[in-house]
Design an enzyme around this catalytic site. Structure first.
Site, PDB file in Angstrom:
ATOM      1  N   LYS A  23      21.777  21.948 -10.568  1.00  0.00           N
ATOM      2  CA  LYS A  23      23.158  22.264 -10.206  1.00  0.00           C
ATOM      3  C   LYS A  23      23.480  23.752 -10.301  1.00  0.00           C
ATOM      4  O   LYS A  23      24.513  24.193  -9.776  1.00  0.00           O
ATOM      5  CB  LYS A  23      24.128  21.469 -11.088  1.00  0.00           C
ATOM      6  N   SER A  63      18.221  10.337 -14.483  1.00  0.00           N
ATOM      7  CA  SER A  63      18.229  10.422 -13.025  1.00  0.00           C
ATOM      8  C   SER A  63      16.874  10.901 -12.508  1.00  0.00           C
ATOM      9  O   SER A  63      16.414  10.476 -11.440  1.00  0.00           O
ATOM     10  CB  SER A  63      19.337  11.346 -12.535  1.00  0.00           C
TER      11      SER A  63
END
Length: 294
Positions: free
Chosen positions: A42, A256
């Site tokens: 991110k 994830s």
């Protein structure tokens, strides 16, 4: 030599699977995004969204910024906002791990926790109300074109070059979908036959960083035409594979990443040959207060 934190974003390592992949005719690479300075993939989107927003004049140092996040984007935004001298409020469900909340606060961000009963959707609603009622400016990673464009200009080219243009399949968990949208756009321009594989949770599975959005909350940047195949992964499969990544590959990552790796392994077992790149989106130390590695 890099001399700023921002210059350290991107150019993350690509690591060949030596243990988990049992198909000798397929190369499986892990894209190690935890090596970004903020600890996750991110960082790329956070930097691009803030930099481009400032360049356009969408906001400045006097603007009250706000964003809803499940964790990694919030940490990245907190770090980048601090580097640009911006103030930001980050909104996330109260069941987010302690490490994530503390890291955002360490960077100087204000953190608001919303009820876990309403999840990230509730956090998004809270942020939108602050925009309407109190004049905040929302970064809006779910609809911000600079999210996916960060990966078009960095992640995609890196994967293409680091595999010597041999990549046949790209695997990524889907949350805001910025990573898979931008990387898909770039790779398809280079070779339309590259298969783009998205990873979503099975019904009733809770996997931080991976979402199957209700229609009303589907990210506006998502274009289903850019994803060739979707794998659904259960919470137990994501958990177990995250643990196996650490024990068998020496890769310490979150759930994830375990989900994406499980899908990549399933894919590899079906191929006669190929080169797969799977995103390892963050580091496992963000989950030590959870039961992921118990």
């Amino acid at each position: 030599m890099s001399n700023t934190m921002i210059s350290l974003i991107g150019k993350t390592p690509l690591v060949l699977s030596k243990s988990l992949n049992n198909n000798s005719n397929v190369k499986l690479y892990f894209k190690m995004e935890g090596h970004n300075p903020g600890g996750s993939v991110k960082d790329r989107a956070a930097h691009n969204m803030i930099q481009k927003g400032l360049e356009r004049g969408d906001f400045d140092k006097n603007t009250k910024l706000i964003e809803a996040t499940s964790g990694n984007t919030g940490i990245a935004l907190a770090m980048i906002a601090r580097l640009y001298g911006l103030q930001i409020e980050l909104v996330m469900p109260e069941n987010s791990t302690k490490e994530r909340v503390q890291t955002m606060k360490a960077y100087g961000a204000k953190v608001t926790l919303t009820s876990s009963d309403i999840g990230i959707e509730g956090a998004r609603d809270y942020a939108e109300n602050k925009v309407k009622e109190e004049g905040f400016y929302m970064i809006n990673q779910f609809a911000n074109e600079d999210n996916w464009k960060a990966h078009y200009s960095s992640t995609g080219p890196e994967v293409w070059e680091d595999t010597n243009h041999e990549i046949t399949h790209f695997v990524s968990s889907m949350g805001t979908t910025g990573t898979i949208m931008g990387t898909s756009t770039y790779l398809k321009e280079k070779n339309e036959n590259i298969s783009i594989v998205g990873v979503q949770p099975t019904d009733n599975s809770r996997i931080p960083g991976i979402r199957k959005w209700p229609e009303a909350y589907l990210p506006k940047i998502y274009n289903k035409q850019k994803v060739d195949q979707i794998f659904e992964v259960s919470e137990s499969q994501a958990r177990e594979t995250a643990r196996r990544l650490a024990k068998e590959e020496g890769i310490f990552a979150g759930m994830s990443s375990g989900g994406a790796t499980f899908a990549a392994l399933q894919l590899a077992s079906t191929l006669k040959s190929g080169t797969i790149v799977s995103i390892i989106c963050d580091r496992g130390d963000r989950y030590l207060s959870s039961d992921l590695f118990d």
